[in-house]
Scaffold this motif. Structure first.
Motif, PDB file in Angstrom:
ATOM      1  N   ALA A  24      -3.877  -8.519  -3.814  1.00  0.00           N
ATOM      2  CA  ALA A  24      -5.322  -8.658  -3.931  1.00  0.00           C
ATOM      3  C   ALA A  24      -5.838  -7.771  -5.052  1.00  0.00           C
ATOM      4  CB  ALA A  24      -6.003  -8.274  -2.621  1.00  0.00           C
ATOM      5  N   SER A  25      -6.829  -8.264  -5.753  1.00  0.00           N
ATOM      6  CA  SER A  25      -7.470  -7.484  -6.804  1.00  0.00           C
ATOM      7  C   SER A  25      -8.964  -7.771  -6.785  1.00  0.00           C
ATOM      8  CB  SER A  25      -6.867  -7.804  -8.171  1.00  0.00           C
ATOM      9  OG  SER A  25      -7.030  -9.166  -8.482  1.00  0.00           O
ATOM     10  N   GLY A  26      -9.699  -6.971  -7.529  1.00  0.00           N
ATOM     11  CA  GLY A  26     -11.147  -7.126  -7.532  1.00  0.00           C
ATOM     12  C   GLY A  26     -11.777  -6.183  -6.525  1.00  0.00           C
ATOM     13  N   SER A  27     -12.678  -6.679  -5.732  1.00  0.00           N
ATOM     14  CA  SER A  27     -13.424  -5.857  -4.767  1.00  0.00           C
ATOM     15  C   SER A  27     -12.627  -5.646  -3.484  1.00  0.00           C
ATOM     16  CB  SER A  27     -14.769  -6.510  -4.465  1.00  0.00           C
ATOM     17  OG  SER A  27     -15.522  -6.674  -5.643  1.00  0.00           O
ATOM     18  N   ILE A  28     -11.466  -5.009  -3.602  1.00  0.00           N
ATOM     19  CA  ILE A  28     -10.589  -4.863  -2.435  1.00  0.00           C
ATOM     20  C   ILE A  28     -11.191  -3.932  -1.395  1.00  0.00           C
ATOM     21  CG2 ILE A  28      -8.504  -5.433  -3.711  1.00  0.00           C
ATOM     22  CD1 ILE A  28      -7.871  -2.455  -3.814  1.00  0.00           C
ATOM     23  N   PHE A  67       8.312 -13.735  12.641  1.00  0.00           N
ATOM     24  CA  PHE A  67       7.551 -13.343  11.445  1.00  0.00           C
ATOM     25  C   PHE A  67       6.889 -11.995  11.680  1.00  0.00           C
ATOM     26  CE2 PHE A  67       6.451 -17.874   9.693  1.00  0.00           C
ATOM     27  CZ  PHE A  67       7.791 -18.216   9.762  1.00  0.00           C
ATOM     28  N   THR A  68       6.753 -11.223  10.613  1.00  0.00           N
ATOM     29  CA  THR A  68       6.073  -9.935  10.678  1.00  0.00           C
ATOM     30  C   THR A  68       5.128  -9.800   9.496  1.00  0.00           C
ATOM     31  OG1 THR A  68       7.998  -8.903  11.741  1.00  0.00           O
ATOM     32  CG2 THR A  68       6.348  -7.440  10.792  1.00  0.00           C
ATOM     33  N   ILE A  69       3.878  -9.480   9.789  1.00  0.00           N
ATOM     34  CA  ILE A  69       2.895  -9.259   8.739  1.00  0.00           C
ATOM     35  C   ILE A  69       2.698  -7.759   8.565  1.00  0.00           C
ATOM     36  CG2 ILE A  69       0.901  -9.395  10.298  1.00  0.00           C
ATOM     37  CD1 ILE A  69      -0.612 -10.786   7.973  1.00  0.00           C
ATOM     38  N   SER A  70       2.536  -7.331   7.328  1.00  0.00           N
ATOM     39  CA  SER A  70       2.297  -5.918   7.048  1.00  0.00           C
ATOM     40  C   SER A  70       1.460  -5.804   5.788  1.00  0.00           C
ATOM     41  CB  SER A  70       3.613  -5.160   6.893  1.00  0.00           C
ATOM     42  OG  SER A  70       4.364  -5.679   5.813  1.00  0.00           O
ATOM     43  N   ARG A  71       0.922  -4.604   5.556  1.00  0.00           N
ATOM     44  CA  ARG A  71       0.135  -4.403   4.344  1.00  0.00           C
ATOM     45  C   ARG A  71       0.370  -2.983   3.831  1.00  0.00           C
ATOM     46  NH1 ARG A  71      -6.030  -5.226   6.218  1.00  0.00           N
ATOM     47  NH2 ARG A  71      -6.443  -4.868   4.020  1.00  0.00           N
ATOM     48  N   THR A  72       0.172  -2.774   2.551  1.00  0.00           N
ATOM     49  CA  THR A  72       0.368  -1.462   1.958  1.00  0.00           C
ATOM     50  C   THR A  72      -0.763  -0.525   2.353  1.00  0.00           C
ATOM     51  OG1 THR A  72      -0.853  -2.090  -0.018  1.00  0.00           O
ATOM     52  CG2 THR A  72       1.525  -2.452  -0.038  1.00  0.00           C
ATOM     53  N   ASN A  73      -0.518   0.773   2.221  1.00  0.00           N
ATOM     54  CA  ASN A  73      -1.548   1.763   2.536  1.00  0.00           C
ATOM     55  C   ASN A  73      -2.785   1.568   1.682  1.00  0.00           C
ATOM     56  OD1 ASN A  73      -0.055   2.988   4.541  1.00  0.00           O
ATOM     57  ND2 ASN A  73       0.869   4.479   3.161  1.00  0.00           N
ATOM     58  N   ALA A  74      -2.595   1.129   0.478  1.00  0.00           N
ATOM     59  CA  ALA A  74      -3.725   0.860  -0.407  1.00  0.00           C
ATOM     60  C   ALA A  74      -4.459  -0.412   0.004  1.00  0.00           C
ATOM     61  CB  ALA A  74      -3.245   0.739  -1.854  1.00  0.00           C
ATOM     62  N   LYS A  75      -3.866  -1.132   0.936  1.00  0.00           N
ATOM     63  CA  LYS A  75      -4.485  -2.329   1.511  1.00  0.00           C
ATOM     64  C   LYS A  75      -4.741  -3.414   0.475  1.00  0.00           C
ATOM     65  CE  LYS A  75      -6.675   0.415   5.115  1.00  0.00           C
ATOM     66  NZ  LYS A  75      -7.933   0.822   5.760  1.00  0.00           N
ATOM     67  N   ASN A  76      -4.012  -3.367  -0.620  1.00  0.00           N
ATOM     68  CA  ASN A  76      -4.237  -4.414  -1.592  1.00  0.00           C
ATOM     69  C   ASN A  76      -3.082  -5.394  -1.685  1.00  0.00           C
ATOM     70  OD1 ASN A  76      -2.539  -2.519  -2.735  1.00  0.00           O
ATOM     71  ND2 ASN A  76      -3.236  -2.943  -4.804  1.00  0.00           N
ATOM     72  N   THR A  77      -2.049  -5.212  -0.867  1.00  0.00           N
ATOM     73  CA  THR A  77      -0.939  -6.162  -0.824  1.00  0.00           C
ATOM     74  C   THR A  77      -0.565  -6.404   0.628  1.00  0.00           C
ATOM     75  OG1 THR A  77      -0.072  -5.353  -2.940  1.00  0.00           O
ATOM     76  CG2 THR A  77       1.397  -6.683  -1.577  1.00  0.00           C
ATOM     77  N   VAL A  78      -0.418  -7.662   0.968  1.00  0.00           N
ATOM     78  CA  VAL A  78       0.007  -8.017   2.319  1.00  0.00           C
ATOM     79  C   VAL A  78       1.288  -8.826   2.223  1.00  0.00           C
ATOM     80  CG1 VAL A  78      -1.376 -10.142   2.398  1.00  0.00           C
ATOM     81  CG2 VAL A  78      -0.756  -8.992   4.521  1.00  0.00           C
ATOM     82  N   TYR A  79       2.173  -8.595   3.170  1.00  0.00           N
ATOM     83  CA  TYR A  79       3.477  -9.244   3.177  1.00  0.00           C
ATOM     84  C   TYR A  79       3.631 -10.072   4.445  1.00  0.00           C
ATOM     85  CZ  TYR A  79       4.330  -5.515  -0.213  1.00  0.00           C
ATOM     86  OH  TYR A  79       4.248  -4.667  -1.283  1.00  0.00           O
TER      87      TYR A  79
END
Length: 119
Positions: A24-28, A67-79
């Motif tokens: 994700a980019s922009g107004s995250i 399936f497992t969903i996760s996201r980075t600490n910066a919350k701008n990438t989700v897997y």
């Protein structure tokens, strides 16, 4: 505005694994929750997995335990880690971000990435 770019789709044999990424980019800063949806040919788009800004997750019954969903600490990438894939998992997978700004909730979507499970 939030821009979402998915990657990681492809062809995999039944029982195999794939990992999807959504950047994700922009107004995250405005993003509350993110998730993955999928749409198979001839079917409606359905929620696969979601994750809130606080890390709470939810899954479709059909993918629980696989399936497992996760996201980075910066919350701008989700897997989305997908294991034990089945032919029924074949679909275009879309990343979604729910953004809240000035009392308005806006859904943003990526363009999708194709996952094909076939031998």
């Amino acid at each position: 505005q939030v821009q979402l770019v998915e990657s990681g789709g492809g062809l995999v044999q039944p029982g195999g694994s794939l990992r999807l990424s959504c950047a994700a980019s922009g107004s995250i800063f405005s993003i509350n929750a993110m998730g993955w949806y999928r749409q198979a040919p001839g079917k409606q788009r359905e929620l696969v997995a979601g994750i809130t800004s606080g890390g709470r997750t939810n899954y479709a019954d059909s993918v629980k335990g696989r399936f497992t969903i996760s996201r980075t600490n910066a919350k701008n990438t989700v897997y989305l880690q997908m294991n034990s894939l089945k032919p029924d998992d074949t679909a275009v997978y879309y990343c979604n971000a729910e953004s809240a700004v000035a009392g308005m909730v806006i859904d943003y979507w990526g363009k999708g990435t194709l996952v094909t499970v076939s031998s």
